[in-house]
Design a protein around this motif. Structure first.
Motif, PDB file in Angstrom:
ATOM      1  N   VAL A  17       0.837  -1.144  -0.150  1.00 23.25           N
ATOM      2  CA  VAL A  17       0.133  -0.046   0.171  1.00 23.25           C
ATOM      3  C   VAL A  17       0.788   1.226  -0.018  1.00 23.25           C
ATOM      4  O   VAL A  17       0.659   2.160  -0.681  1.00 23.25           O
ATOM      5  CB  VAL A  17      -1.076   0.018   1.250  1.00 23.25           C
ATOM      6  CG1 VAL A  17      -1.850   1.371   1.341  1.00 23.25           C
ATOM      7  CG2 VAL A  17      -2.073  -1.078   1.028  1.00 23.25           C
ATOM      8  N   ILE A  18       2.047   1.403   0.748  1.00 21.21           N
ATOM      9  CA  ILE A  18       2.749   2.587   0.848  1.00 21.21           C
ATOM     10  C   ILE A  18       3.497   2.564  -0.444  1.00 21.21           C
ATOM     11  O   ILE A  18       3.803   3.664  -0.762  1.00 21.21           O
ATOM     12  CB  ILE A  18       3.803   2.124   1.987  1.00 21.21           C
ATOM     13  CG1 ILE A  18       3.008   2.353   3.241  1.00 21.21           C
ATOM     14  CG2 ILE A  18       4.995   3.229   1.866  1.00 21.21           C
ATOM     15  CD1 ILE A  18       2.426   3.457   3.573  1.00 21.21           C
ATOM     16  N   ALA A  19       3.932   1.574  -1.134  1.00 25.08           N
ATOM     17  CA  ALA A  19       4.569   1.617  -2.578  1.00 25.08           C
ATOM     18  C   ALA A  19       3.455   2.034  -3.496  1.00 25.08           C
ATOM     19  O   ALA A  19       3.948   3.027  -4.075  1.00 25.08           O
ATOM     20  CB  ALA A  19       4.958   0.177  -3.050  1.00 25.08           C
ATOM     21  N   GLY A  20       2.183   1.673  -3.308  1.00 27.36           N
ATOM     22  CA  GLY A  20       1.199   2.283  -4.323  1.00 27.36           C
ATOM     23  C   GLY A  20       0.849   3.776  -4.119  1.00 27.36           C
ATOM     24  O   GLY A  20       0.495   4.469  -4.898  1.00 27.36           O
ATOM     25  N   VAL A  21       1.087   4.216  -2.659  1.00 31.84           N
ATOM     26  CA  VAL A  21       0.872   5.593  -2.331  1.00 31.84           C
ATOM     27  C   VAL A  21       1.873   6.538  -3.049  1.00 31.84           C
ATOM     28  O   VAL A  21       1.802   7.567  -3.739  1.00 31.84           O
ATOM     29  CB  VAL A  21       1.018   5.677  -0.908  1.00 31.84           C
ATOM     30  CG1 VAL A  21       1.081   7.335  -0.609  1.00 31.84           C
ATOM     31  CG2 VAL A  21      -0.348   5.122  -0.229  1.00 31.84           C
ATOM     32  N   GLY A  22       3.249   5.896  -3.215  1.00 31.68           N
ATOM     33  CA  GLY A  22       4.244   6.439  -3.896  1.00 31.68           C
ATOM     34  C   GLY A  22       4.125   6.593  -5.304  1.00 31.68           C
ATOM     35  O   GLY A  22       4.331   7.687  -5.916  1.00 31.68           O
TER      36      GLY A  22
ATOM     37  N   LYS B 141       3.378  10.084  -7.635  1.00 34.26           N
ATOM     38  CA  LYS B 141       4.352  10.552  -8.652  1.00 34.26           C
ATOM     39  C   LYS B 141       3.638  10.721  -9.910  1.00 34.26           C
ATOM     40  O   LYS B 141       3.876  11.533 -10.721  1.00 34.26           O
ATOM     41  CB  LYS B 141       5.461   9.131  -8.957  1.00 34.26           C
ATOM     42  CG  LYS B 141       6.388   9.328 -10.009  1.00 34.26           C
ATOM     43  CD  LYS B 141       7.337   8.217 -10.539  1.00 34.26           C
ATOM     44  CE  LYS B 141       8.072   8.303 -11.505  1.00 34.26           C
ATOM     45  NZ  LYS B 141       9.004   7.109 -11.840  1.00 34.26           N
ATOM     46  N   GLU B 142       2.613   9.681 -10.217  1.00 31.46           N
ATOM     47  CA  GLU B 142       2.046   9.639 -11.424  1.00 31.46           C
ATOM     48  C   GLU B 142       0.886  11.006 -11.699  1.00 31.46           C
ATOM     49  O   GLU B 142       0.537  11.274 -12.766  1.00 31.46           O
ATOM     50  CB  GLU B 142       1.084   8.213 -11.715  1.00 31.46           C
ATOM     51  CG  GLU B 142       2.266   7.151 -11.782  1.00 31.46           C
ATOM     52  CD  GLU B 142       2.883   7.327 -13.036  1.00 31.46           C
ATOM     53  OE1 GLU B 142       2.650   7.789 -14.185  1.00 31.46           O
ATOM     54  OE2 GLU B 142       4.301   6.797 -13.012  1.00 31.46           O
ATOM     55  N   HIS B 143       0.353  11.239 -10.292  1.00 29.70           N
ATOM     56  CA  HIS B 143      -0.826  12.220 -10.564  1.00 29.70           C
ATOM     57  C   HIS B 143      -0.660  13.548  -9.961  1.00 29.70           C
ATOM     58  O   HIS B 143      -1.454  14.230  -9.549  1.00 29.70           O
ATOM     59  CB  HIS B 143      -2.246  11.465  -9.842  1.00 29.70           C
ATOM     60  CG  HIS B 143      -2.475  10.194 -10.574  1.00 29.70           C
ATOM     61  ND1 HIS B 143      -3.239  10.298 -11.555  1.00 29.70           N
ATOM     62  CD2 HIS B 143      -2.191   8.954 -10.056  1.00 29.70           C
ATOM     63  CE1 HIS B 143      -3.327   8.811 -12.173  1.00 29.70           C
ATOM     64  NE2 HIS B 143      -2.856   8.103 -11.102  1.00 29.70           N
ATOM     65  N   LEU B 144       0.766  13.928  -9.737  1.00 30.68           N
ATOM     66  CA  LEU B 144       0.953  14.887  -8.857  1.00 30.68           C
ATOM     67  C   LEU B 144       0.658  16.386  -9.835  1.00 30.68           C
ATOM     68  O   LEU B 144       0.074  17.249  -9.313  1.00 30.68           O
ATOM     69  CB  LEU B 144       2.461  15.210  -8.536  1.00 30.68           C
ATOM     70  CG  LEU B 144       3.026  16.257  -8.146  1.00 30.68           C
ATOM     71  CD1 LEU B 144       2.092  16.825  -6.802  1.00 30.68           C
ATOM     72  CD2 LEU B 144       4.445  16.392  -7.903  1.00 30.68           C
TER      73      LEU B 144
ATOM     74  N   SER C  42       3.591   9.918   7.682  1.00 32.77           N
ATOM     75  CA  SER C  42       5.200  10.390   7.384  1.00 32.77           C
ATOM     76  C   SER C  42       5.382  10.433   6.083  1.00 32.77           C
ATOM     77  O   SER C  42       6.054  11.418   5.658  1.00 32.77           O
ATOM     78  CB  SER C  42       5.774   8.665   7.719  1.00 32.77           C
ATOM     79  OG  SER C  42       5.617   8.657   9.227  1.00 32.77           O
ATOM     80  N   ALA C  43       4.782   9.583   4.937  1.00 29.81           N
ATOM     81  CA  ALA C  43       5.028   9.964   3.632  1.00 29.81           C
ATOM     82  C   ALA C  43       4.605  11.516   3.273  1.00 29.81           C
ATOM     83  O   ALA C  43       4.984  12.159   2.552  1.00 29.81           O
ATOM     84  CB  ALA C  43       4.421   8.831   2.709  1.00 29.81           C
ATOM     85  N   ASP C  44       3.333  11.582   3.880  1.00 31.64           N
ATOM     86  CA  ASP C  44       2.686  12.760   3.646  1.00 31.64           C
ATOM     87  C   ASP C  44       3.431  14.142   3.982  1.00 31.64           C
ATOM     88  O   ASP C  44       3.424  15.350   3.234  1.00 31.64           O
ATOM     89  CB  ASP C  44       1.144  12.799   4.185  1.00 31.64           C
ATOM     90  CG  ASP C  44       0.249  14.037   3.902  1.00 31.64           C
ATOM     91  OD1 ASP C  44       0.502  14.423   2.740  1.00 31.64           O
ATOM     92  OD2 ASP C  44      -0.415  14.527   4.936  1.00 31.64           O
ATOM     93  N   LEU C  45       3.839  13.934   5.121  1.00 31.41           N
ATOM     94  CA  LEU C  45       4.857  14.958   5.812  1.00 31.41           C
ATOM     95  C   LEU C  45       5.958  15.293   4.789  1.00 31.41           C
ATOM     96  O   LEU C  45       6.392  16.394   4.548  1.00 31.41           O
ATOM     97  CB  LEU C  45       4.998  14.910   7.312  1.00 31.41           C
ATOM     98  CG  LEU C  45       5.951  15.865   7.854  1.00 31.41           C
ATOM     99  CD1 LEU C  45       5.191  17.470   7.808  1.00 31.41           C
ATOM    100  CD2 LEU C  45       6.262  15.353   9.327  1.00 31.41           C
TER     101      LEU C  45
END
Length: 352
Positions: A80-85, A89-92, A141-144
């Motif tokens: 899930v964390i990899a999917g969030v990354g 990346k793809e939809h920024l 954490s990833a969000d921050l």
């Protein structure tokens, strides 16, 4: 009574006919206590429900899949964390950094809800709920980190967001009694130690092996200090998490010295690998001693394995990385490590 008991045990170990090979006899290798459980149930010593559970376990009708479940849940969190990354990346460009930051914050906060509800009801959490809480902590954490990269909230002090995460995860771990979130707090603290520059750094080599080794040692000492404070203030059962984390950090620092290159070589062997092998052997002795004292075999494994890895680095340097000499040295170290592990395993099992 003695004759009947002896006959029962003799029948239990009587050779039986193998259904796959006619004429082949075998003796059951595993001792069964099913008969004793039935006697205890009939005598009223064991309740019917307890006896039923024990018999089901003995007959292998039920068995634990706790380890497999934890591995699957950990893998799910990682995916899930990899999917969030990948999503970020793809939809920024289409979604925008501010919207992505808010969405990730909401998703991470939602993962905390089941654990908070369980805490308010004083109900135990399931493994799935605990890993969901870890997922929420990692998403936040990833969000921050993403927000810091996009908006430069801390400016030149950007590394402090790891310290902020360490404090936030520590508060969550204590509030919700979560070892998994505590491990995330310790990881954030180690990350901050790894990149934060301060007056305690005696060496001015940025990201050089000596500096990183000192940072790892300092973080390990800080973790042990946190463990002592936690144990004396209000023991939450987190001591084992602190111990394992501190052991890995200290060993990583020492092993890094063993394999690193000293910019100031002196004599036959460089000073840095020499300091590394002395450090790793000292830590290995301390770890093995703690394993024998606390009966925790994992620390014996840490001591032997890390000592073998560090010694291998120094042996390779001494041999000038010659293929044959290095291979012989590594083989001897591996054999000695295997023998030491076997000896320690027998020592721990013989005196539980």
């Amino acid at each position: 009574m003695v004759e009947r008991t002896g006959r029962r045990h003799a029948d239990r170990f009587r050779p039986f006919q193998c259904p796959l090979k006619p004429g082949c006899h075998a003796v059951p290798a595993v001792h069964s206590i099913e008969a004793e459980l039935l006697e205890l149930r009939d005598a009223g010593v064991l309740e019917e429900s307890a006896a039923a559970r024990a018999l089901a376990v003995e007959r292998r009708e039920i068995f634990s899949v706790a380890t497999e479940l934890q591995v699957a849940l950990y893998g799910s969190v990682a995916l899930v964390i990899a999917g969030v990354g990948i999503l970020v990346k793809e939809h920024l460009d289409r979604i925008g950094p501010l919207t992505l930051t808010l969405v990730l914050a909401l998703i991470g906060a939602a993962c905390y809800v089941p654990a908070i509800r369980r805490r308010k009801l004083h109900a135990p959490r399931s493994s799935a709920s605990d890993y969901l809480l870890l997922l929420g902590a990692l998403i936040l954490s990833a969000d921050l980190g993403f927000a810091e990269v996009q908006f430069h909230l801390l400016g030149r002090d950007w590394s402090r967001h790891l310290l902020i995460l360490a404090v936030a995860h520590a508060i969550t771990a204590y509030a919700l009694d979560s070892r998994l979130v505590l491990s995330a707090a310790l990881a954030s603290l180690a990350g901050w130690f790894g990149i934060q520059r301060g007056p305690w750094n005696g060496l001015d080599w940025h990201f050089a092996t000596p500096e990183l080794g000192l940072r790892a040692m300092a973080c390990a000492l800080g973790t042990l200090g946190w463990r002592e404070f936690d144990r004396h203030a209000r023991d939450r059962g987190f001591s084992e998490v602190f111990e394992h984390f501190a052991a890995h950090l200290a060993f990583w620092g020492a092993v890094g010295w063993c394999w690193g290159n000293d910019p100031r070589p002196t004599g036959m062997i460089e000073l840095l690998p020499l300091a590394g092998v002395v450090s790793v052997l000292t830590l290995a002795a301390a770890s093995i001693g703690w394993a024998l004292h606390s009966r925790k075999e994992a620390f014996a494994v840490y001591g032997v394995v890390y000592a073998a890895v560090g010694s291998s680095g120094v042996a390779a340097k001494l041999s000038g990385y010659h293929p044959l000499s290095s291979a012989v040295a590594l083989l001897l170290i591996a054999l000695m490590a295997a023998a030491a592990l076997r000896r320690l395993h027998d020592a721990l099992k013989s005196n539980p």
